[in-house]
Design an enzyme around this catalytic site. Structure first.
Site, PDB file in Angstrom:
ATOM      1  CE1 TYR A   1       2.715   6.767  12.457  1.00 35.63           C
ATOM      2  CE2 TYR A   1       3.048   9.219  12.706  1.00 35.63           C
ATOM      3  CZ  TYR A   1       3.321   7.927  11.903  1.00 35.63           C
ATOM      4  OH  TYR A   1       3.676   8.149  10.549  1.00 35.63           O
TER       5      TYR A   1
ATOM      6  CG  ASP B   1       2.821  -9.170  11.879  1.00 38.77           C
ATOM      7  OD1 ASP B   1       3.998  -8.481  11.986  1.00 38.77           O
ATOM      8  OD2 ASP B   1       1.758  -9.062  12.434  1.00 38.77           O
ATOM      9  CB  VAL B   2       7.560  -6.153   9.947  1.00 32.52           C
ATOM     10  CG1 VAL B   2       7.552  -6.074   8.184  1.00 32.52           C
ATOM     11  CG2 VAL B   2       6.756  -5.230  10.503  1.00 32.52           C
TER      12      VAL B   2
ATOM     13  CB  SER C   1      -0.885  -0.060   1.230  1.00 31.22           C
ATOM     14  OG  SER C   1      -1.811   1.139   1.367  1.00 31.22           O
TER      15      SER C   1
ATOM     16  CB  ILE D   1       5.176   5.366   1.263  1.00 26.89           C
ATOM     17  CG1 ILE D   1       4.438   6.770   1.492  1.00 26.89           C
ATOM     18  CG2 ILE D   1       6.639   5.367   0.951  1.00 26.89           C
ATOM     19  CD1 ILE D   1       4.561   7.654   2.780  1.00 26.89           C
TER      20      ILE D   1
ATOM     21  CG  ASP E   1       1.722  -5.272   3.428  1.00 23.18           C
ATOM     22  OD1 ASP E   1       1.840  -3.904   3.008  1.00 23.18           O
ATOM     23  OD2 ASP E   1       0.720  -5.462   4.183  1.00 23.18           O
TER      24      ASP E   1
ATOM     25  CB  THR F   1      -1.167   6.598   1.821  1.00 29.52           C
ATOM     26  OG1 THR F   1      -0.800   6.854   3.015  1.00 29.52           O
ATOM     27  CG2 THR F   1       0.516   7.225   1.256  1.00 29.52           C
TER      28      THR F   1
ATOM     29  CE  LYS G   1       6.388   6.233  11.524  1.00 26.43           C
ATOM     30  NZ  LYS G   1       6.957   5.335  10.537  1.00 26.43           N
TER      31      LYS G   1
HETATM   32  P1  NAD Z   1      -0.377   2.727   4.209  1.00 35.38           P
HETATM   33  O1  NAD Z   1      -1.158   2.192   5.500  1.00 35.38           O
HETATM   34  O2  NAD Z   1      -0.741   2.971   3.031  1.00 35.38           O
HETATM   35  O3  NAD Z   1       0.592   1.321   4.135  1.00 35.38           O
HETATM   36  C1  NAD Z   1       1.114   0.716   5.163  1.00 35.38           C
HETATM   37  C2  NAD Z   1       1.345  -0.766   4.868  1.00 35.38           C
HETATM   38  O4  NAD Z   1       2.214  -1.458   5.819  1.00 35.38           O
HETATM   39  C3  NAD Z   1      -0.041  -1.591   4.586  1.00 35.38           C
HETATM   40  O5  NAD Z   1       0.135  -2.170   3.550  1.00 35.38           O
HETATM   41  C4  NAD Z   1       0.189  -2.676   5.806  1.00 35.38           C
HETATM   42  O6  NAD Z   1      -0.472  -3.524   5.727  1.00 35.38           O
HETATM   43  C5  NAD Z   1       1.575  -2.633   6.060  1.00 35.38           C
HETATM   44  N1  NAD Z   1       1.541  -3.130   7.554  1.00 35.38           N
HETATM   45  C6  NAD Z   1       1.252  -2.658   8.704  1.00 35.38           C
HETATM   46  N2  NAD Z   1       1.697  -3.248   9.678  1.00 35.38           N
HETATM   47  C7  NAD Z   1       2.287  -4.322   9.086  1.00 35.38           C
HETATM   48  C8  NAD Z   1       3.034  -5.582   9.741  1.00 35.38           C
HETATM   49  N3  NAD Z   1       3.005  -5.550  11.304  1.00 35.38           N
HETATM   50  N4  NAD Z   1       3.663  -6.314   8.988  1.00 35.38           N
HETATM   51  C9  NAD Z   1       3.750  -6.154   7.744  1.00 35.38           C
HETATM   52  N5  NAD Z   1       3.132  -5.212   6.929  1.00 35.38           N
HETATM   53  C10 NAD Z   1       2.363  -4.377   7.614  1.00 35.38           C
HETATM   54  O7  NAD Z   1       0.737   3.890   4.925  1.00 35.38           O
HETATM   55  P2  NAD Z   1       1.766   4.716   4.221  1.00 35.38           P
HETATM   56  O8  NAD Z   1       1.100   6.107   4.259  1.00 35.38           O
HETATM   57  O9  NAD Z   1       2.192   4.162   2.906  1.00 35.38           O
HETATM   58  O10 NAD Z   1       2.836   4.757   5.354  1.00 35.38           O
HETATM   59  C11 NAD Z   1       4.141   4.033   5.161  1.00 35.38           C
HETATM   60  C12 NAD Z   1       5.226   4.606   6.128  1.00 35.38           C
HETATM   61  O11 NAD Z   1       5.153   5.944   5.904  1.00 35.38           O
HETATM   62  C13 NAD Z   1       4.772   4.231   7.632  1.00 35.38           C
HETATM   63  O12 NAD Z   1       5.793   4.195   8.412  1.00 35.38           O
HETATM   64  C14 NAD Z   1       4.032   5.557   7.933  1.00 35.38           C
HETATM   65  O13 NAD Z   1       4.038   5.707   9.304  1.00 35.38           O
HETATM   66  C15 NAD Z   1       5.110   6.365   7.139  1.00 35.38           C
HETATM   67  N6  NAD Z   1       4.472   7.949   7.077  1.00 35.38           N
HETATM   68  C16 NAD Z   1       3.463   8.012   6.131  1.00 35.38           C
HETATM   69  C17 NAD Z   1       2.653   9.505   6.158  1.00 35.38           C
HETATM   70  C18 NAD Z   1       1.575   9.857   5.448  1.00 35.38           C
HETATM   71  O14 NAD Z   1       1.069  11.023   5.428  1.00 35.38           O
HETATM   72  N7  NAD Z   1       0.896   8.881   4.742  1.00 35.38           N
HETATM   73  C19 NAD Z   1       3.575  10.391   6.905  1.00 35.38           C
HETATM   74  C20 NAD Z   1       4.518  10.166   7.592  1.00 35.38           C
HETATM   75  C21 NAD Z   1       5.210   9.049   7.471  1.00 35.38           C
END
Ligand code: NAD
Length: 248
Positions: free
Chosen positions: A154, A58-59, A16, A18, A37, A189, A158
């Site tokens: 959260y 699962d990570v 999903s 990023i 994922d 996202t 980070k």
């Molecule tokens: P997203 O929810 O679109 O994607 C996250 C993915 O991680 C999902 O596919 C989910 O299934 C997977 N995931 C969650 N827990 C998991 C686990 N235990 N094991 C394996 N997979 C797992 O989120 P995103 O927005 O793409 O976020 C990606 C990263 O960027 C995250 O670390 C998030 O904190 C960071 N981030 C996002 C934003 C934003 O605005 N979207 C901003 C700052 C940081």
């Protein structure tokens, strides 16, 4: 875009947002890519968009993640030499309501899951004579408190990613692995909640120097840059991809 020909890249959270965008950007740059994922449906969806191999895992499951990194090396034809840790979870809870179990869960996925992925990648690469590069995902939440979407757990997770980036960059330099982080702002996202509230979204975006949401591909391209030899003298850095949020 930067060149990743011949590179073997693993992206956690590749189902999903990023992570998915990073899989596609890395492929477009010439890399062979495995997406990891916990969500198999999401992985299938990523794989429908390009030649991405997938491993469900699962990570936070140490043994399963170790096996996934080994499996990725088999699929890729050699040890993983590029890693992007984009698996992550977000949560909004006021501090006074925040229970320990909820705090633990966020730290386990966002921090421990990232650490374990780097450790397994480094173990696989050690002694191979191949250099590697890691990109971790921090956030603007690591440096700014906020009342609109409170989440001490959260934010702490980070901030911990920044510390992890510095420490692992120092420890893994002699293994030939660079470790950097990107720090996104508000990116479009499924994780983003801002879009649920139009007025709040407008106020937040108005306050940004670039006055708009970021797109996943804009973060993905920063990840590809840090993975590539274009960033060959960069390690231990945290690159803001936030429309100027941290600067303002
Ligand atoms: P997203 O929810 O679109 O994607 C996250 C993915 O991680 C999902 O596919 C989910 O299934 C997977 N995931 C969650 N827990 C998991 C686990 N235990 N094991 C394996 N997979 C797992 O989120 P995103 O927005 O793409 O976020 C990606 C990263 O960027 C995250 O670390 C998030 O904190 C960071 N981030 C996002 C934003 C934003 O605005 N979207 C901003 C700052 C940081």
């Amino acid at each position: 875009m930067s060149e990743l020909s011949g590179r073997r890249v693993l992206v956690t959270g590749g189902g999903s947002g990023i992570g998915r965008a990073t899989c596609l950007a890395a492929i477009a740059s010439g890399a062979a890519v495995v997406a990891v994922d916990r969500d198999e449906v999401a992985l299938a969806s990523t794989a429908s968009l390009g030649p991405v191999s997938t491993v469900a895992c699962d990570v936070t499951d140490e043994d399963a993640l170790a096996a996934a990194v080994v499996r990725a090396a088999e699929v890729l034809g050699g040890p993983v030499d590029g890693l992007v840790c984009a698996a992550g979870v977000y949560d909004v809870v006021p501090a006074l309501e925040l229970e320990a179990a909820r705090f633990d869960l966020i730290m386990r996925v966002n921090v421990l899951g990232s650490f374990l992925a780097v450790r397994e990648m480094a173990r696989g690469l050690r002694g191979s004579g191949t250099a590697g590069s890691v990109v971790l995902l921090s956030s603007i939440a690591s440096e700014r408190g906020g009342l609109r979407e409170p989440g001490a757990h959260y934010a702490a997770s980070k901030g911990a990613i920044v510390s992890l980036t510095h420490q692992l960059a120092v420890e893994l330099a002699d293994v030939g692995i660079r470790v950097n982080a990107v720090s996104p702002g508000v990116i479009r996202t499924p994780m983003l909640r801002l879009t649920d509230d139009v007025e709040a979204a407008r106020a937040t975006l108005d306050a940004l120097p670039l006055h708009r949401l970021g797109e996943p591909d804009e973060v993905a391209r920063a990840c590809v840059h840090l993975l590539s030899d274009d960033a060959s003298y960069t390690t231990g850095a945290v690159l803001a991809v936030d429309g100027g949020a941290a600067a303002s």
